[in-house]
Design a protein around this motif. Structure first.
Motif, PDB file in Angstrom:
ATOM      1  N   LYS A  37      -0.832   9.363   6.948  1.00  0.00           N
ATOM      2  CA  LYS A  37      -1.181   8.226   7.805  1.00  0.00           C
ATOM      3  C   LYS A  37      -2.617   7.779   7.538  1.00  0.00           C
ATOM      4  O   LYS A  37      -3.500   8.603   7.314  1.00  0.00           O
ATOM      5  CB  LYS A  37      -1.033   8.602   9.278  1.00  0.00           C
ATOM      6  CG  LYS A  37       0.395   9.004   9.687  1.00  0.00           C
ATOM      7  CD  LYS A  37       0.447   9.388  11.147  1.00  0.00           C
ATOM      8  CE  LYS A  37       1.871   9.702  11.590  1.00  0.00           C
ATOM      9  NZ  LYS A  37       2.378  10.931  11.000  1.00  0.00           N
TER      10      LYS A  37
ATOM     11  N   LYS B 247      -0.664   1.609   1.065  1.00  0.00           N
ATOM     12  CA  LYS B 247       0.783   1.387   1.233  1.00  0.00           C
ATOM     13  C   LYS B 247       1.523   1.720  -0.055  1.00  0.00           C
ATOM     14  O   LYS B 247       2.595   2.335  -0.044  1.00  0.00           O
ATOM     15  CB  LYS B 247       1.022  -0.066   1.655  1.00  0.00           C
ATOM     16  CG  LYS B 247       2.449  -0.363   2.047  1.00  0.00           C
ATOM     17  CD  LYS B 247       2.576  -1.599   2.944  1.00  0.00           C
ATOM     18  CE  LYS B 247       2.332  -2.883   2.218  1.00  0.00           C
ATOM     19  NZ  LYS B 247       2.679  -4.070   3.043  1.00  0.00           N
TER      20      LYS B 247
ATOM     21  N   TYR C  46       1.562   5.599   2.208  1.00  0.00           N
ATOM     22  CA  TYR C  46       0.933   5.846   3.519  1.00  0.00           C
ATOM     23  C   TYR C  46       1.545   4.940   4.586  1.00  0.00           C
ATOM     24  O   TYR C  46       1.981   3.816   4.301  1.00  0.00           O
ATOM     25  CB  TYR C  46      -0.576   5.583   3.463  1.00  0.00           C
ATOM     26  CG  TYR C  46      -1.400   6.731   2.944  1.00  0.00           C
ATOM     27  CD1 TYR C  46      -2.173   7.507   3.805  1.00  0.00           C
ATOM     28  CD2 TYR C  46      -1.424   7.042   1.587  1.00  0.00           C
ATOM     29  CE1 TYR C  46      -2.944   8.557   3.329  1.00  0.00           C
ATOM     30  CE2 TYR C  46      -2.194   8.090   1.088  1.00  0.00           C
ATOM     31  CZ  TYR C  46      -2.953   8.851   1.967  1.00  0.00           C
ATOM     32  OH  TYR C  46      -3.719   9.894   1.489  1.00  0.00           O
ATOM     33  N   GLU C  47       1.523   5.444   5.815  1.00  0.00           N
ATOM     34  CA  GLU C  47       1.902   4.649   6.982  1.00  0.00           C
ATOM     35  C   GLU C  47       0.621   4.301   7.736  1.00  0.00           C
ATOM     36  O   GLU C  47      -0.280   5.136   7.858  1.00  0.00           O
ATOM     37  CB  GLU C  47       2.826   5.482   7.884  1.00  0.00           C
ATOM     38  CG  GLU C  47       3.193   4.826   9.193  1.00  0.00           C
ATOM     39  CD  GLU C  47       3.831   5.805  10.186  1.00  0.00           C
ATOM     40  OE1 GLU C  47       3.976   5.414  11.357  1.00  0.00           O
ATOM     41  OE2 GLU C  47       4.144   6.956   9.799  1.00  0.00           O
ATOM     42  N   GLN C  48       0.508   3.071   8.236  1.00  0.00           N
ATOM     43  CA  GLN C  48      -0.687   2.687   8.988  1.00  0.00           C
ATOM     44  C   GLN C  48      -0.487   2.976  10.474  1.00  0.00           C
ATOM     45  O   GLN C  48       0.544   2.608  11.047  1.00  0.00           O
ATOM     46  CB  GLN C  48      -1.005   1.199   8.792  1.00  0.00           C
ATOM     47  CG  GLN C  48      -2.347   0.809   9.408  1.00  0.00           C
ATOM     48  CD  GLN C  48      -2.757  -0.626   9.126  1.00  0.00           C
ATOM     49  OE1 GLN C  48      -3.626  -1.174   9.807  1.00  0.00           O
ATOM     50  NE2 GLN C  48      -2.153  -1.253   8.136  1.00  0.00           N
TER      51      GLN C  48
END
Length: 448
Positions: free
Chosen positions: A3, A26, A30-32
């Motif tokens: 994250k 991204k 990754y996740e925001q």
């Protein structure tokens, strides 16, 4: 899934840069997550800092420390203008892992991976004044679905006496025309109908290119099928050349809104600021734009209380601003910026006096806003809705016209991003009330 969380301070260019950095994360899976979410801490925190004022530095430090408190185990990466000018100061904050200034952001993932392996802090800041190439960072989409920002330029050659920006962003560099047009086409293909051209000194686009200026770029963008609106985020009066005026006059895609920073309406103050025009030259340019673009909205920036601005010079400024018939003023009290010539000047203006002048100009701004908006009462204009919310027993949507009136009207969220013909029922200072007459389909968005 790893994250990442972002916090951005400062200008629209910084927000664009953050979106570009997010694309890099991204692409690595990754996740925001929300920067302030205590229940879901991030593995990497990116703080994109501002340094336009001393307060910007202070806020940047506060956000860095907040990220460290959120998750002491996370990688803390600091970028932006404050990072560019104070990398050592930032690395001295216990918990900071990476400082990367206003260049080399495309390498951020390599640095993050290196820190994950070695857990050693990295100072990746280089001398920005030696940089001559535009940093190519692509943003294919934005969280805002109706207007896309397109960065075309970086840096500034002006060295105004109140401004630190050339030292944080370097000298003016233009993005290659083919790259600008390519990204603009991508944005239109993604459904955006309005593109906002942005940069640190947007109107300086092309100064470092051979035989290709801002006007040439505007014509190339004008040819893009499906693009409804082209808006210039900000442009200096001296950069509104005859060629740019010709585009404004001829292209039906150019928005009837220009943001032209004045900063002060007195020649002595302008000279002390090292601005490159007189009020006579500025006024002449404003008159010419009004002539070729009837009903144009011209907004501006004003700094009040600059060193040496006495009551007479402020009165000169006030009268000149009235004469220019702006549609809105962005008013700032002069704030000392360490490292700039203006911070050392004599005749600094008292804080209380600065605040009094700010309020005078805000009152003037509201009067000018209402005068401008009232011209459009009972007229039908085009609005692209941007947001929707429930209001008592109905749903309302808000959006901007091409001349930057913010309009609120009854409507549903499925209209967001569509071009609507709207009749202005009631003019307001910050918001006008309107009624949708009809919704244009994509095939006839250029209909009258």
């Amino acid at each position: 899934m790893k994250k990442v969380a972002f916090h951005t301070l400062g200008c629209k260019v910084n927000f664009y840069d953050t979106e570009a950095i997010w694309q890099l994360f991204k692409n690595e899976g990754y996740e925001q997550v929300d920067f302030d979410d205590t229940n879901e801490p991030a593995d990497v925190y990116v703080i994109n800092t501002c340094s336009v004022t001393n307060t910007g530095d202070k806020k940047s430090r506060q956000m860095i420390r907040r990220a460290i408190r959120r998750n002491p185990e996370a990688i803390i990466a600091v970028t932006g203008c404050y990072a560019q000018t104070a990398s050592k100061e930032i690395l001295d904050i216990d918990g900071v892992d990476l400082v990367i200034g206003t260049q080399d952001r495309e390498k951020i993932m390599d640095y993050v991976k290196q820190i994950q392996k070695e857990r050693q802090p990295i100072n990746a800041v280089r001398n920005i004044m030696k940089t001559r190439n535009f940093e190519e960072l692509d943003v294919p989409d934005f969280s805002e679905r109706t207007r896309a920002f397109l960065k075309i330029q970086e840096g500034c050659n002006n060295f105004c006496t109140f401004c630190i920006i050339p030292w944080t962003r370097g000298l003016s560099r233009s993005r290659a025309p083919e790259d600008v047009v390519k990204q603009a086409r991508k944005l239109v293909d993604s459904g955006y109908q309005e593109i906002v051209l942005t940069g640190i000194h947007t109107g300086g686009y092309g100064d470092d290119l051979d035989n290709y200026k801002l006007a040439d770029l505007l014509w190339d963008l004008d040819k893009i099928e499906g693009l409804k609106r082209i808006r210039i985020s900000s442009i200096e009066a001296s950069q509104i050349t005859d060629e740019v005026i010709e585009v404004l006059k001829t292209s039906d895609k150019m928005c009837r809104h220009l943001h032209i920073p004045l900063q002060a309406g007195d020649n002595e103050v302008l000279k002390a600021m090292r601005r490159k025009y007189t009020i006579e030259e500025f006024g002449e340019k404003i008159d010419k734009i009004h002539e070729i673009m009837p009903d144009v909205a011209i907004t501006t920036d004003i700094i009040v209380g600059f060193p040496g601005e006495d009551e007479e010079k402020f009165e000169n400024s006030y009268k000149f601003i009235e004469k220019c018939k702006f549609s809105e003023l962005h008013v700032f009290p002069y704030s000392k910026r360490t490292g700039t010539p203006a911070a050392k000047m004599d005749q600094q203006v008292d804080l209380e006096e600065k605040n009094r002048r700010v309020h005078e100009l805000i009152d003037l701004s509201e009067k000018m806003q209402l005068e401008y908006a009232k011209k459009f009462e009972n007229q039908v204009i085009e609005v692209i809705p941007e947001t929707a919310k429930n209001n008592e027993d109905s749903q309302v949507i808000t959006g901007h016209s091409d001349n930057y009136l913010q309009v609120i009207m009854e409507g549903t969220d499925d209209l967001i991003g569509k071009v609507c013909k709207v009749k202005i029922a009631e003019a307001g200072v910050n918001e006008c009330k309107g009624k949708i007459v009809r919704v244009l389909e994509p095939s006839n968005v250029n209909a009258v």
